[in-house]
Design a protein around this motif. Structure first.
Motif, PDB file in Angstrom:
ATOM      1  N   LEU A  20      45.111  40.883  36.091  1.00  0.00           N
ATOM      2  CA  LEU A  20      46.585  40.628  37.222  1.00  0.00           C
ATOM      3  C   LEU A  20      45.725  40.746  38.602  1.00  0.00           C
ATOM      4  N   LEU A  21      44.622  40.795  38.387  1.00  0.00           N
ATOM      5  CA  LEU A  21      43.369  40.555  39.708  1.00  0.00           C
ATOM      6  C   LEU A  21      42.188  40.114  38.796  1.00  0.00           C
ATOM      7  N   PRO A  22      41.841  39.090  39.684  1.00  0.00           N
ATOM      8  CA  PRO A  22      41.347  38.131  39.345  1.00  0.00           C
ATOM      9  C   PRO A  22      39.856  38.118  38.816  1.00  0.00           C
ATOM     10  N   GLY A  23      39.350  37.580  37.887  1.00  0.00           N
ATOM     11  CA  GLY A  23      38.316  38.972  37.302  1.00  0.00           C
ATOM     12  C   GLY A  23      36.910  38.184  36.118  1.00  0.00           C
ATOM     13  N   PRO A  24      36.414  38.503  35.444  1.00  0.00           N
ATOM     14  CA  PRO A  24      36.097  37.459  34.421  1.00  0.00           C
ATOM     15  C   PRO A  24      36.978  37.380  33.259  1.00  0.00           C
ATOM     16  N   ALA A  58      42.850  48.388  30.440  1.00  0.00           N
ATOM     17  CA  ALA A  58      41.718  46.503  31.263  1.00  0.00           C
ATOM     18  C   ALA A  58      42.193  46.000  31.080  1.00  0.00           C
ATOM     19  N   TYR A  71      45.106  44.012  30.587  1.00  0.00           N
ATOM     20  CA  TYR A  71      45.926  43.935  31.959  1.00  0.00           C
ATOM     21  C   TYR A  71      45.227  43.897  33.657  1.00  0.00           C
ATOM     22  N   HIS A  72      44.625  44.526  33.438  1.00  0.00           N
ATOM     23  CA  HIS A  72      43.567  44.817  34.853  1.00  0.00           C
ATOM     24  C   HIS A  72      42.263  43.264  35.583  1.00  0.00           C
ATOM     25  N   ARG A  73      42.252  42.737  33.736  1.00  0.00           N
ATOM     26  CA  ARG A  73      42.060  41.425  33.771  1.00  0.00           C
ATOM     27  C   ARG A  73      42.846  39.865  34.609  1.00  0.00           C
ATOM     28  N   PHE A 120      34.882  40.266  24.689  1.00  0.00           N
ATOM     29  CA  PHE A 120      35.559  41.901  25.624  1.00  0.00           C
ATOM     30  C   PHE A 120      36.444  43.281  24.751  1.00  0.00           C
TER      31      PHE A 120
END
Lengths: 205, 205
Positions: A181-185, A175, A177-179, A191
Motif C-alpha cells: 500500500l505504501l510504495p517501498g522495496p 508488513a 500490506y505495508h509494502r 522478504f
C-alpha cells in the motif's frame, strides 16, 4: 434474460421448479463468478451486473445476499484466495508461517489479487460501508485464522506465553500490506522469509 | 484579493518591493498552512484555495512549487509531523525505537493525522500521481530516516549484521499502518512497545 430463481432462504424444503437451483449452489456460483471476475479484470470492471451474468443469477438474488458491490467483491476475493492462503499446521510454526506467507506473497504479486485488495482497502478509507464489509468479510476472518494457528503454537510451547498473536499478525501479514500500500522495496518471497525469521529469533546482535 | 508576489526562484538577489517576501519564507508559510489545515479539517476541506488564503500566498505561487493538491498535502503533512516523529539516538536502539513509535502512535490516534494519512494512502491506490507523490514526499523520506537510525545501530553492534533494516521498517511502522488501514485491534502505545520487544528479543519460547 434467463433468470434462474432460487428458493427463499427460509426454513423448509426448497421448491425445485424448472430453472431453480438450491440456494447454496447459486451462492457458490455467485462467489466463484465474483472472485474470477475480480482476478481477471480488477475492480474497474467489477459490477453486480457482470457478476450476475457470469454466474447465471439475477441481480435481485445477488442483492438479497450482498448489500453492496464492495461486500460482494470482498466475499468473492476471500473465496478466490482461500485455498491458496490456507494455514498449514505441521507442528513447526516457523516453517508453517514461512510457507503461508510465501504463498500470500505469490498471490499478491503473481496475480491481480494484490492490486484488487489494495484498491478495496484504499476505497475503504473513505467509504464506511466498504470499511465495515472489509472488516467483517475479509480482514477480520483472515486475522482470526492466523491468530488461531498462532494460539495453537503458543499452547504447544512454540511461542512465549506473553506474546500476543494479534501483534504478530501485524508484524507478518501487516508488513506485506505495508509494502503493497505504501510504495517501498518490492514484496518478495525472501522478504516473507525474513519477516518470520526476524520475529522468531529476534534481531538483537 | 491581496496577493503577495514572491521573488522568482532564479539565482540573484530577491527583489524586495512592498508585499514581497523571500521565497523560502513564502514556501515555509505555505507548508505550515497546508499542514495546519490538514490537521484541523482533514482532506475533505483541503483545497489549494484554502491553503493559499491561510498562507497569504497566491494559487499561482503554490502551483509553481507543487504540481497537485496531493503533493502539497503530503509535503504539508510531512512538515506538520516532522518534529513529533524525529528519530532519537541515545545509543539504545530499543529505547529509541520504542519512544519514536509511541510518538507515532500518539500522532496517529491523538490528532486527525491518522485519518488524513489513511485517506491519502487510500486515494493513492487508484491515483498514480498521488502514489508517486506519496513515495517521493512522504513514505520514501520517512523510510530513509528510519533505515538510517537502524543502520547506525547495526554499525554499533546493536543489530545482527545479517538483518535488513528495510524489513524492520515494515515490521514496526508498517504494523501500525496495517491496524490503521485494515480494521483490527486498536493502535495503542502498548502495541508500539510490543512491536519493538517482539522484534528485538524474538518470540520463540
Amino acid at each position: 434474460m434467463t433468470e434462474p430463481a432460487e428458493p427463499a432462504r427460509t426454513a423448509g424444503p426448497a421448491r425445485r421448479g424448472r430453472g431453480r437451483r438450491p440456494a447454496d449452489e447459486v451462492r457458490a456460483d455467485v462467489l466463484g463468478a465474483a472472485g474470477a471476475l475480480l482476478l481477471d479484470k480488477g475492480m474497474g470492471a467489477f459490477t453486480i451486473e457482470a457478476v450476475a451474468e457470469r454466474a447465471g443469477a439475477s441481480k435481485t438474488t445477488i442483492y438479497k445476499w450482498w448489500p453492496s458491490k464492495g461486500a460482494l467483491a470482498l466475499d468473492g476475493y476471500f473465496h478466490a484466495v482461500e485455498s491458496a492462503l490456507a494455514f498449514p499446521d505441521t507442528g513447526d510454526l516457523e516453517a508453517d508461517l514461512t510457507a503461508q506467507l510465501r504463498s500470500f506473497v505469490r498471490v499478491l504479486t503473481g496475480t491481480p489479487a494484490g492490486r484488487v485488495i489494495a484498491e478495496l482497502i484504499g476505497q475503504a478509507q473513505t467509504d464506511p460501508d466498504l470499511a465495515a464489509a472489509l472488516s467483517q468479510r475479509y480482514s477480520g476472518p483472515r486475522r482470526e485464522l492466523a491468530v488461531r494457528r498462532m494460539r495453537r503454537a503458543r499452547e504447544q510451547g512454540e511461542l512465549r506465553a506473553d506474546v500476543d498473536p494479534e501483534v504478530l499478525v501485524d508484524q507478518l501479514w501487516g508488513a506485506c500490506y505495508h509494502r503493497l500500500l505504501l510504495p517501498g522495496p518490492p514484496v518478495t518471497e525472501e522478504f516473507a522469509t525474513s519477516l518470520v525469521g526476524n520475529l522468531m529469533r529476534g534481531v538483537r546482535a
